[in-house]
Write an enzyme that holds these catalytic residues in place. Sequence first.
Site, mmCIF file in Angstrom:
data_model
loop_
_atom_site.group_PDB
_atom_site.id
_atom_site.type_symbol
_atom_site.label_atom_id
_atom_site.label_comp_id
_atom_site.label_asym_id
_atom_site.label_seq_id
_atom_site.Cartn_x
_atom_site.Cartn_y
_atom_site.Cartn_z
ATOM 1 N N HIS A 11 0.847 -1.191 0.000
ATOM 2 C CA HIS A 11 0.000 0.000 0.000
ATOM 3 C C HIS A 11 0.884 1.244 0.000
ATOM 4 O O HIS A 11 1.200 1.792 1.059
ATOM 5 C CB HIS A 11 -0.914 0.001 1.222
ATOM 6 C CG HIS A 11 -1.893 -1.132 1.251
ATOM 7 N ND1 HIS A 11 -1.515 -2.418 1.578
ATOM 8 C CD2 HIS A 11 -3.231 -1.180 0.990
ATOM 9 C CE1 HIS A 11 -2.591 -3.206 1.519
ATOM 10 N NE2 HIS A 11 -3.635 -2.480 1.173
ATOM 11 N N GLY A 99 -4.135 -3.798 11.388
ATOM 12 C CA GLY A 99 -4.485 -4.254 10.048
ATOM 13 C C GLY A 99 -5.990 -4.372 9.913
ATOM 14 O O GLY A 99 -6.584 -3.719 9.051
ATOM 15 N N LEU A 101 -9.203 -3.087 10.274
ATOM 16 C CA LEU A 101 -9.442 -1.658 10.458
ATOM 17 C C LEU A 101 -10.330 -1.357 11.658
ATOM 18 O O LEU A 101 -11.299 -2.058 11.932
ATOM 19 C CB LEU A 101 -10.027 -1.068 9.181
ATOM 20 C CG LEU A 101 -9.043 -1.051 8.012
ATOM 21 C CD1 LEU A 101 -9.727 -0.636 6.714
ATOM 22 C CD2 LEU A 101 -7.870 -0.123 8.309
ATOM 23 N N GLY A 144 -10.995 3.949 6.259
ATOM 24 C CA GLY A 144 -11.484 2.617 6.613
ATOM 25 C C GLY A 144 -11.697 2.460 8.102
ATOM 26 O O GLY A 144 -12.688 1.864 8.544
ATOM 27 N N ASN A 173 -8.091 11.348 3.001
ATOM 28 C CA ASN A 173 -7.676 11.391 1.589
ATOM 29 C C ASN A 173 -8.786 10.992 0.626
ATOM 30 O O ASN A 173 -8.619 11.068 -0.593
ATOM 31 C CB ASN A 173 -6.411 10.552 1.363
ATOM 32 C CG ASN A 173 -6.638 9.066 1.595
ATOM 33 O OD1 ASN A 173 -7.640 8.484 1.193
ATOM 34 N ND2 ASN A 173 -5.661 8.427 2.238
ATOM 35 N N ILE A 175 -10.010 8.324 -0.475
ATOM 36 C CA ILE A 175 -9.815 7.229 -1.426
ATOM 37 C C ILE A 175 -9.693 5.930 -0.644
ATOM 38 O O ILE A 175 -8.983 5.848 0.356
ATOM 39 C CB ILE A 175 -8.540 7.437 -2.275
ATOM 40 C CG1 ILE A 175 -8.690 8.644 -3.197
ATOM 41 C CG2 ILE A 175 -8.222 6.178 -3.092
ATOM 42 C CD1 ILE A 175 -9.689 8.472 -4.340
ATOM 43 N N HIS A 255 -3.819 3.026 -3.944
ATOM 44 C CA HIS A 255 -4.097 2.676 -2.545
ATOM 45 C C HIS A 255 -3.457 1.343 -2.164
ATOM 46 O O HIS A 255 -2.780 1.248 -1.145
ATOM 47 C CB HIS A 255 -5.607 2.599 -2.302
ATOM 48 C CG HIS A 255 -5.974 2.044 -0.953
ATOM 49 N ND1 HIS A 255 -6.066 2.824 0.167
ATOM 50 C CD2 HIS A 255 -6.240 0.775 -0.539
ATOM 51 C CE1 HIS A 255 -6.389 2.070 1.210
ATOM 52 N NE2 HIS A 255 -6.497 0.817 0.802
ATOM 53 N N GLU A 412 -19.641 -4.139 22.796
ATOM 54 C CA GLU A 412 -18.757 -5.305 22.875
ATOM 55 C C GLU A 412 -17.570 -5.211 21.925
ATOM 56 O O GLU A 412 -16.459 -5.636 22.247
ATOM 57 C CB GLU A 412 -19.530 -6.600 22.585
ATOM 58 C CG GLU A 412 -20.500 -7.019 23.670
ATOM 59 C CD GLU A 412 -21.902 -6.498 23.420
ATOM 60 O OE1 GLU A 412 -22.835 -6.987 24.069
ATOM 61 O OE2 GLU A 412 -22.047 -5.601 22.556
ATOM 62 N N PHE A 438 -22.519 -13.301 22.684
ATOM 63 C CA PHE A 438 -22.063 -12.047 22.083
ATOM 64 C C PHE A 438 -20.541 -11.959 21.986
ATOM 65 O O PHE A 438 -19.999 -10.921 21.603
ATOM 66 C CB PHE A 438 -22.634 -10.852 22.846
ATOM 67 C CG PHE A 438 -24.136 -10.826 22.837
ATOM 68 C CD1 PHE A 438 -24.834 -11.029 21.655
ATOM 69 C CD2 PHE A 438 -24.849 -10.639 24.006
ATOM 70 C CE1 PHE A 438 -26.226 -11.037 21.641
ATOM 71 C CE2 PHE A 438 -26.239 -10.638 24.000
ATOM 72 C CZ PHE A 438 -26.930 -10.842 22.805
ATOM 73 N N HIS A 462 -23.799 -16.935 30.923
ATOM 74 C CA HIS A 462 -24.973 -17.444 30.214
ATOM 75 C C HIS A 462 -24.495 -18.349 29.079
ATOM 76 O O HIS A 462 -24.718 -18.104 27.904
ATOM 77 C CB HIS A 462 -25.840 -16.293 29.701
ATOM 78 C CG HIS A 462 -26.404 -15.424 30.783
ATOM 79 N ND1 HIS A 462 -25.607 -14.793 31.718
ATOM 80 C CD2 HIS A 462 -27.687 -15.080 31.088
ATOM 81 C CE1 HIS A 462 -26.368 -14.097 32.557
ATOM 82 N NE2 HIS A 462 -27.638 -14.267 32.203
ATOM 83 N N HIS A 474 -30.121 -15.970 22.439
ATOM 84 C CA HIS A 474 -29.153 -15.745 23.507
ATOM 85 C C HIS A 474 -28.462 -17.026 23.966
ATOM 86 O O HIS A 474 -27.615 -16.972 24.855
ATOM 87 C CB HIS A 474 -29.837 -15.078 24.709
ATOM 88 C CG HIS A 474 -30.087 -13.620 24.523
ATOM 89 N ND1 HIS A 474 -30.712 -13.109 23.412
ATOM 90 C CD2 HIS A 474 -29.778 -12.541 25.295
ATOM 91 C CE1 HIS A 474 -30.798 -11.794 23.511
ATOM 92 N NE2 HIS A 474 -30.229 -11.423 24.635
ATOM 93 N N ARG A 521 -25.468 -19.236 34.072
ATOM 94 C CA ARG A 521 -26.490 -18.418 34.731
ATOM 95 C C ARG A 521 -27.139 -19.218 35.859
ATOM 96 O O ARG A 521 -27.394 -18.690 36.938
ATOM 97 C CB ARG A 521 -27.552 -18.012 33.711
ATOM 98 C CG ARG A 521 -28.706 -17.216 34.310
ATOM 99 C CD ARG A 521 -29.887 -17.184 33.362
ATOM 100 N NE ARG A 521 -30.914 -16.237 33.770
ATOM 101 C CZ ARG A 521 -32.119 -16.173 33.228
ATOM 102 N NH1 ARG A 521 -32.450 -17.006 32.261
ATOM 103 N NH2 ARG A 521 -32.999 -15.298 33.641
#
Length: 676
Positions: A11, A99, A101, A144, A173, A175, A255, A412, A438, A462, A474, A521
């Site tokens: 890049h 890396g 993003l 990004g 930029n 781009i 890029h 999270e 999650f 849980h 869940h 739980r």
Amino acid sequence: MDAVEKAGSGHPGTAMSLAPAAYLLFQRAMRHDPTDPNWIGRDRFVLSAGHTSLTLYIQLYLSGYGLTLDDLRRLRQWDSLTPGHPEHGHTAGVETTTGPLGQGLGNAVGMAMAARRERGLFDPDAEPGRSPFDHHIWCVVSDGDIEEGISHEASSLAGHQKLGNLIVIWDDNRISIEDDTLIAKSEDVVKRYEAYGWHTLSVDWTQSGDYAEDVQALHEALEAAKAETDRPSFVRLRTIIGWPSPNKQNTGKIHGSALGAEEVAATKQVLGMDPAKTFDVPAEVLQHAREVAARGRHEHAEWEHGYRRWRSAHPERAAELDRISHRELPAGWAGALPSFDVGGSISTRKASGEVLSALAPVLPELWGGSADLAESNNTTMKGEPSFIPEEFQTKEFPGNRYGRTLHFGIREHAMGAILNGIALHGGTRPYGGTFLVFSDYMRPSVRLAALMKLPVVYVWTHDSIGLGEDGPTHQPIEHLWSLRAIPGLDVVRPADANETAAAWKAVLEHTDRPAALALTRQNLPVLEGTSADGVAHGGYVLREASDGQPKVILIATGSEVEIAIHGRELLESQGIPARVVSMPCVEWFKGQDSAYRQTVLPSSIRARVAVEAGIALGWHEFVGECGEVVSLEHFGASAPYRTLYEQFGLTAERVAAAARASLAKLGQDKGETTGN
């Protein structure tokens, strides 16, 4: 240009347009010492836009961190110090692996929070800017990074926390790989950061109509950002990607790919350089750039005077800093761990909460919280203040800027990256909680924690259909084995309260990898015979066969260990000697030597059953071709948890039947005389 051209990939564009900004940061704005990359008083630099790794590598080379021109020539090659994206622990001067993003931005927020927490631990009474623990976190982000959702979560929390030690530079930029970002983005990013509560500044190198790299204007903006101590600062820097490439600047073509020999030559001609020369760094240029090392050593020496005064004035705090910086646990700390009476009943999430509260007085480095689930995850240490600006403390959670209990909000994604940043910054040990289901939101950060070998602890509660009425959205089914698939992550699912305390002990004794606690739980009985040493080994014999000669082995984790014990009772009543193995951590067990593994799972006993309230996947490795797995290969449902276990066949009767099926495969099924 030369490095990407030689590598054949990379890049170049952003590294070209950011070169003046990066040089200004390393030469003037940042406090750092290239001769001591681990100096605790240094500013931290995070290149969240990790794809433009040359932006960092070139400054490390010019500043004298040990990189050479040969290292730049070997960009993206096997075993080089200049991999495609910066890697923490691989190249001196690289503070974090970036890396994916947005992750670096989250790391930077975590570092800023850690810096404030560490100041509170070691030097809370110093005047602003006068403590040896005062420094800045610098972060360069791309379009990004700003577009990824994690940037919203992390930036929102940073503004709320008033992290005045954090400065973010946005390379505007316009781009990306798909060329002009207008195709996908049109919001006013600066106003967005104003809405978060950030201090914002803009520097536009295109405002005159011609492109002018006004380094002085950027310098003034960075100095203004450093002067702002009550808000994080966001500096918009308008650049043209790939300038001054005559044919590819301001396009997506520059890029993420090499310019090509003709365009490299044409660009060098624009710059007044000899197009026939590659990797040409005149000696006087390098000598001039390396002067930053002398300035860094001078700043370091000045800082050292104040640091020594602090150590003399606070010898106990200094000793604590030394211990924590080396990730050493204090003598006798494990004596604070609670024990739980056999015969009682308690959920492992609640047991974990009691462990945290018990450890609070003896492990000041341990701190954390959850993504708005403190009451569910039991992540709040009793009596400890929240980490929050005083004006935002609440009746339920009083606290201060140097507090201990973290409140990530329902974020999270950011929580995962922030935990990594905290661990990267210094010796403190962070933990963060949410529901196991999650963990998917956190997965990129968890993967990076494993990649960087960071001692982060995830408190994921849980952990199965045992959460009951909340239903399939869940109830984690595939998550345990999905997480076990991440190399370097320890997934620990304790069977009861005492195994939970032992799991925390083992996790905290490991300083080279992250760990996940999968906790229930529902209440579980406190079992007889659990072993802290057995937990640390990952798996152990919890119940031996009545005659000491098992014909079948039942392997279980977490809440299913109780089911396996009852299954054993049924088998024993049928004349089938059975052993129960509790295996809270597959990774720890597989890390033991063969001799130990054989004592727990002898290869001579081929009749085996694994029991876990999730997909079977990896259990086949442990049960073999003649074994059975009592598992859940579909999503859950909404109902009381006991009903779910019964309806989905996670019962002692099913375990006993599976054991008999395994024995039958081996021709060991015991028949009865029935007559003719």
